[in-house]
Design a protein around this motif. Sequence first.
Motif, PDB file in Angstrom:
ATOM      1  N   ALA A 105      44.049  36.185  37.354  1.00  0.00           N
ATOM      2  CA  ALA A 105      44.623  36.603  38.005  1.00  0.00           C
ATOM      3  C   ALA A 105      44.422  38.156  38.290  1.00  0.00           C
ATOM      4  CB  ALA A 105      46.411  36.519  39.136  1.00  0.00           C
ATOM      5  N   LEU A 106      45.527  38.642  37.386  1.00  0.00           N
ATOM      6  CA  LEU A 106      45.058  40.317  37.645  1.00  0.00           C
ATOM      7  C   LEU A 106      43.424  40.366  36.881  1.00  0.00           C
ATOM      8  CD1 LEU A 106      48.633  40.047  34.190  1.00  0.00           C
ATOM      9  CD2 LEU A 106      48.761  40.998  36.737  1.00  0.00           C
ATOM     10  N   GLN A 107      43.157  39.923  36.529  1.00  0.00           N
ATOM     11  CA  GLN A 107      41.892  40.793  36.545  1.00  0.00           C
ATOM     12  C   GLN A 107      40.893  40.896  38.482  1.00  0.00           C
ATOM     13  OE1 GLN A 107      40.213  37.602  33.680  1.00  0.00           O
ATOM     14  NE2 GLN A 107      39.755  39.077  32.337  1.00  0.00           N
ATOM     15  N   ILE A 108      41.132  39.517  39.333  1.00  0.00           N
ATOM     16  CA  ILE A 108      40.982  39.641  39.948  1.00  0.00           C
ATOM     17  C   ILE A 108      41.437  40.833  41.248  1.00  0.00           C
ATOM     18  CG2 ILE A 108      40.923  38.343  42.023  1.00  0.00           C
ATOM     19  CD1 ILE A 108      40.519  36.002  40.721  1.00  0.00           C
ATOM     20  N   LEU A 109      42.755  41.297  40.982  1.00  0.00           N
ATOM     21  CA  LEU A 109      43.568  42.126  41.592  1.00  0.00           C
ATOM     22  C   LEU A 109      42.954  43.448  40.571  1.00  0.00           C
ATOM     23  CD1 LEU A 109      45.857  42.599  43.388  1.00  0.00           C
ATOM     24  CD2 LEU A 109      47.696  43.058  41.123  1.00  0.00           C
ATOM     25  N   ALA A 110      42.602  43.557  39.726  1.00  0.00           N
ATOM     26  CA  ALA A 110      41.892  44.992  39.384  1.00  0.00           C
ATOM     27  C   ALA A 110      40.803  45.257  39.183  1.00  0.00           C
ATOM     28  CB  ALA A 110      41.834  44.829  37.563  1.00  0.00           C
ATOM     29  N   ARG A 111      40.057  43.892  40.336  1.00  0.00           N
ATOM     30  CA  ARG A 111      38.572  44.333  39.946  1.00  0.00           C
ATOM     31  C   ARG A 111      38.828  44.543  42.207  1.00  0.00           C
ATOM     32  NH1 ARG A 111      37.081  39.329  37.392  1.00  0.00           N
ATOM     33  NH2 ARG A 111      37.171  38.237  39.076  1.00  0.00           N
ATOM     34  N   GLN A 112      38.987  43.780  42.468  1.00  0.00           N
ATOM     35  CA  GLN A 112      39.547  43.923  43.565  1.00  0.00           C
ATOM     36  C   GLN A 112      39.619  46.029  44.443  1.00  0.00           C
ATOM     37  OE1 GLN A 112      42.194  40.744  45.010  1.00  0.00           O
ATOM     38  NE2 GLN A 112      40.792  39.791  46.227  1.00  0.00           N
ATOM     39  N   GLY A 113      40.926  46.409  43.435  1.00  0.00           N
ATOM     40  CA  GLY A 113      41.039  47.345  43.478  1.00  0.00           C
ATOM     41  C   GLY A 113      40.151  49.049  43.095  1.00  0.00           C
ATOM     42  N   GLU A 114      38.991  48.321  42.146  1.00  0.00           N
ATOM     43  CA  GLU A 114      38.493  49.402  41.514  1.00  0.00           C
ATOM     44  C   GLU A 114      37.224  48.967  42.992  1.00  0.00           C
ATOM     45  OE1 GLU A 114      34.647  48.738  38.206  1.00  0.00           O
ATOM     46  OE2 GLU A 114      36.769  47.864  37.378  1.00  0.00           O
ATOM     47  N   LYS A 115      36.950  47.843  44.136  1.00  0.00           N
ATOM     48  CA  LYS A 115      35.835  47.516  44.594  1.00  0.00           C
ATOM     49  C   LYS A 115      36.638  49.095  46.349  1.00  0.00           C
ATOM     50  CE  LYS A 115      33.509  43.289  44.296  1.00  0.00           C
ATOM     51  NZ  LYS A 115      34.568  41.841  44.916  1.00  0.00           N
ATOM     52  N   LEU A 116      37.846  48.898  45.958  1.00  0.00           N
ATOM     53  CA  LEU A 116      37.850  49.277  47.301  1.00  0.00           C
ATOM     54  C   LEU A 116      38.378  50.867  46.627  1.00  0.00           C
ATOM     55  CD1 LEU A 116      40.655  46.709  48.782  1.00  0.00           C
ATOM     56  CD2 LEU A 116      38.872  47.909  49.030  1.00  0.00           C
ATOM     57  N   GLY A 117      38.747  51.601  45.170  1.00  0.00           N
ATOM     58  CA  GLY A 117      38.832  53.052  44.776  1.00  0.00           C
ATOM     59  C   GLY A 117      40.243  52.713  44.855  1.00  0.00           C
ATOM     60  N   VAL A 118      41.172  51.483  44.578  1.00  0.00           N
ATOM     61  CA  VAL A 118      42.870  51.975  44.814  1.00  0.00           C
ATOM     62  C   VAL A 118      43.292  51.838  42.938  1.00  0.00           C
ATOM     63  CG1 VAL A 118      44.702  50.686  44.935  1.00  0.00           C
ATOM     64  CG2 VAL A 118      42.956  51.266  46.303  1.00  0.00           C
TER      65      VAL A 118
END
Length: 190
Positions: A105-118
């Motif tokens: 779950a933490l990895q998914i959040l980190a990947r989503q943040g990376e895609k958004l530039g957050v």
Amino acid sequence: MDLLLMGYPRRSYVEGILLGRTTAKVIGMSPCDVLMIPENAEIGFSRILVGLDGSPHSMAAGQRALELALSYGGEVHGLTVLDVPVERSLRYGVLDEARHKNFTALQILARQGEKLGVPVITELREGSPDKHLVQYSQEHNMDLIVLGSYGRTGFNRLLLGSVVERVAALSSLPTLVVKRSYGNQEAAVN
């Protein structure tokens, strides 16, 4: 409506839990997100803490935290707290399985943040979720806590309370309770 705002006075922990039942009922019955704002609290979006447990509700909260951080130029801190009862943790593989599910779950959040530039910072802890969420928010000077809600209102949940209620009772920060999915998030972890 998209958001329900609720202000409340600061209370002792016991008062907060006992008097928080109205808040719990409002959250449970609300069709939209609920932003709980304690007395004298400031609302900010620079440093957002989101509690993740791998459930669809927590993943929706993670998505909402990312969207807020993107809109306001903030960063997201994803925290997972493993709360595995001792009798279950003694079984072979239970603790490792819980770590894997929640780390994913933490990895998914980190990947989503990376895609958004957050910017996303993640951490995994063991113990009581409400206490660790509040402790982390204090250690890292968070502005907002974001949590997902299952929306339970049953007798058992009322007796035990919820992480949302306990965090609101312990924390002096605004807490956003996410009630539904946002955007095009990746599939939640099973």
